[in-house]
Design an enzyme around this catalytic site. Structure first.
Site, PDB file in Angstrom:
ATOM      1  N   SER A   1       3.258  -2.379  10.276  1.00 49.19           N
ATOM      2  CA  SER A   1       4.718  -2.340  10.441  1.00 49.19           C
ATOM      3  C   SER A   1       5.399  -3.655  10.076  1.00 49.19           C
ATOM      4  CB  SER A   1       5.087  -1.910  11.866  1.00 49.19           C
ATOM      5  OG  SER A   1       4.566  -0.632  12.138  1.00 49.19           O
TER       6      SER A   1
ATOM      7  N   GLU B   1      -5.478  -5.359  10.428  1.00 51.58           N
ATOM      8  CA  GLU B   1      -4.473  -4.329  10.680  1.00 51.58           C
ATOM      9  C   GLU B   1      -4.797  -3.620  11.990  1.00 51.58           C
ATOM     10  OE1 GLU B   1      -2.521  -3.089   6.736  1.00 51.58           O
ATOM     11  OE2 GLU B   1      -4.269  -1.822   7.020  1.00 51.58           O
TER      12      GLU B   1
ATOM     13  N   GLU C   1      -7.025   4.366   7.823  1.00 51.48           N
ATOM     14  CA  GLU C   1      -6.850   5.810   7.590  1.00 51.48           C
ATOM     15  C   GLU C   1      -8.094   6.401   6.938  1.00 51.48           C
ATOM     16  OE1 GLU C   1      -3.086   5.401   5.584  1.00 51.48           O
ATOM     17  OE2 GLU C   1      -2.201   4.814   7.502  1.00 51.48           O
TER      18      GLU C   1
ATOM     19  N   HIS D   1      -9.630   0.948   4.715  1.00 47.23           N
ATOM     20  CA  HIS D   1      -8.358   1.103   5.430  1.00 47.23           C
ATOM     21  C   HIS D   1      -8.591   1.986   6.658  1.00 47.23           C
ATOM     22  CE1 HIS D   1      -4.261   2.310   6.338  1.00 47.23           C
ATOM     23  NE2 HIS D   1      -3.886   1.225   5.676  1.00 47.23           N
TER      24      HIS D   1
ATOM     25  N   GLY E   1       2.738  -1.306   4.307  1.00 41.87           N
ATOM     26  CA  GLY E   1       2.746   0.127   4.020  1.00 41.87           C
ATOM     27  C   GLY E   1       4.163   0.611   3.769  1.00 41.87           C
ATOM     28  N   GLY E   2       4.767   1.190   4.809  1.00 41.73           N
ATOM     29  CA  GLY E   2       6.080   1.826   4.680  1.00 41.73           C
ATOM     30  C   GLY E   2       7.120   0.989   3.952  1.00 41.73           C
TER      31      GLY E   2
ATOM     32  N   GLY F   1       2.177   2.037  10.778  1.00 45.42           N
ATOM     33  CA  GLY F   1       3.098   3.164  10.636  1.00 45.42           C
ATOM     34  C   GLY F   1       3.751   3.588  11.947  1.00 45.42           C
TER      35      GLY F   1
ATOM     36  N   ASN G   1       0.871  -1.179   0.000  1.00 46.63           N
ATOM     37  CA  ASN G   1       0.000   0.000   0.000  1.00 46.63           C
ATOM     38  C   ASN G   1       0.904   1.224   0.000  1.00 46.63           C
ATOM     39  OD1 ASN G   1      -1.809   2.027   0.498  1.00 46.63           O
ATOM     40  ND2 ASN G   1      -2.335   1.366   2.585  1.00 46.63           N
ATOM     41  N   TRP G   2       1.000   1.864  -1.168  1.00 44.90           N
ATOM     42  CA  TRP G   2       1.949   2.979  -1.303  1.00 44.90           C
ATOM     43  C   TRP G   2       1.410   4.269  -0.686  1.00 44.90           C
ATOM     44  CZ3 TRP G   2       3.796   2.283  -7.153  1.00 44.90           C
ATOM     45  CH2 TRP G   2       4.464   1.050  -7.262  1.00 44.90           C
ATOM     46  N   LYS G   3       0.159   4.272  -0.325  1.00 41.12           N
ATOM     47  CA  LYS G   3      -0.475   5.448   0.297  1.00 41.12           C
ATOM     48  C   LYS G   3      -0.209   6.711  -0.545  1.00 41.12           C
ATOM     49  CE  LYS G   3      -0.050   3.276   4.759  1.00 41.12           C
ATOM     50  NZ  LYS G   3      -0.141   3.414   6.189  1.00 41.12           N
TER      51      LYS G   3
HETATM   52  C1  PEP Z   1      -0.937  -0.078   5.992  1.00 40.94           C
HETATM   53  O1  PEP Z   1      -1.096   1.104   5.837  1.00 40.94           O
HETATM   54  O2  PEP Z   1      -1.755  -0.856   5.487  1.00 40.94           O
HETATM   55  C2  PEP Z   1       0.203  -0.535   6.781  1.00 40.94           C
HETATM   56  C3  PEP Z   1       0.183  -1.744   7.238  1.00 40.94           C
HETATM   57  O3  PEP Z   1       1.227   0.374   6.992  1.00 40.94           O
HETATM   58  P1  PEP Z   1       2.664   0.080   7.684  1.00 40.94           P
HETATM   59  O4  PEP Z   1       3.189  -1.188   7.095  1.00 40.94           O
HETATM   60  O5  PEP Z   1       3.492   1.272   7.327  1.00 40.94           O
HETATM   61  O6  PEP Z   1       2.405  -0.030   9.148  1.00 40.94           O
END
Ligand code: PEP
Length: 254
Positions: A213, A167, A97, A95, A234-235, A173, A9-11
């Site tokens: 994470s 999640e 967010e 998601h 994500g990251g 994050g 997920n490049w956000k």
């Molecule tokens: C996400 O946004 O779906 C996620 C899991 O982010 P991160 O890996 O950065 O925690």
């Protein structure tokens, strides 16, 4: 054994050039991948370019969101029809967010899921509890409501095509990760809900990703859990080396 599904997920990150370079590297490095499913979810504005780069490859492209109507006077929104048209196969729905910053309710998420199916997109439904909900021992209650309201009215055939991403909001994050046991426990609970509502076959075939994470250093212990069928990253998906490392772990475990 079902294939693990690793999705990035490049956000709201990267430039067009960076997104293109990342997609090209994944395309080249994963040209022969078949043991694991891999997908990337760029920002809307890069989808068409990334779909073109990944056309003919084995990497899926998904959007991070979509609107609940298929077309019309909804300024600024993007529809599932448009996503399908540019080559997306998947779409992330609900998601945390989106729930947190854009007031997406379970009812909105339910409508988006139905629209996604009617556009022939495969949704990745995100569920998960906040820190205070975990502290109050409400994880199962929160996730249970997200699932029962989110999946309301969906058929077994639709749910079979669903990917669920568990999640925990407190792990997204933040660098904090659920322990493999904590994650596995919630995954088993989710699978139990699916089994109660849609039967054993659907529960066994549905993939439940863990997200929060995930990085190369913790991927093995998380993906090694029996109830974890992949990761939503994500990251660590923004850097080709770290994302490829996570995919390699999934390949090794398969
Ligand atoms: C996400 O946004 O779906 C996620 C899991 O982010 P991160 O890996 O950065 O925690």
């Amino acid at each position: 054994m079902k294939k693990q599904f690793i999705a990035g997920n490049w956000k709201m990150n990267l430039t067009l050039e960076e997104a293109g370079n990342l997609a090209k590297r994944l395309r080249d490095e994963l040209a022969n991948i078949n043991k694991v499913d891999v997908g990337v979810c760029p920002s809307f504005i890069f989808l068409r370019d990334v779909c073109k780069i990944l056309q003919g490859s084995k990497i899926y492209v998904g959007a991070q969101n979509m609107y609940l109507e298929k077309s019309g006077a909804f300024t600024g929104e993007v529809s599932g029809v448009m996503l399908k048209d540019v080559g997306c196969t998947h779409v992330i729905i609900g998601h945390s967010e989106r729930r947190m910053f854009f007031q997406e309710t379970n009812s909105i998420i339910n409508s988006k899921l139905k629209t996604a199916y009617s556009c022939d997109l495969n949704p990745i439904l995100c569920v998960g509890e906040k820190q205070e909900e975990r502290d109050a021992d409400k994880t199962e209650e929160v996730v249970g409501i997200q699932l029962s309201e989110g999946l309301d009215g969906l058929t077994s055939e639709q749910v079979e095509r669903l990917t669920i991403a568990y999640e925990p909001v407190w792990a997204i994050g933040t660098g904090k990760t659920a322990t493999p046991e904590q994650a596995n426990e919630v995954h088993a609970y989710i699978r139990g809900i699916i089994e109660n509502r849609y039967g054993k076959d659907v529960a066994q075939s549905i993939r439940i990703q863990y997200g929060g994470s995930v990085k190369s250093s913790n991927a093995e212990e998380l993906l090694g859990q029996p109830e974890i069928d992949g990761a939503l990253v994500g990251g660590a998906s923004l850097d080709s080396d770290s994302f490829l490392d996570i995919v390699s772990v999934a390949i090794k475990l398969s």
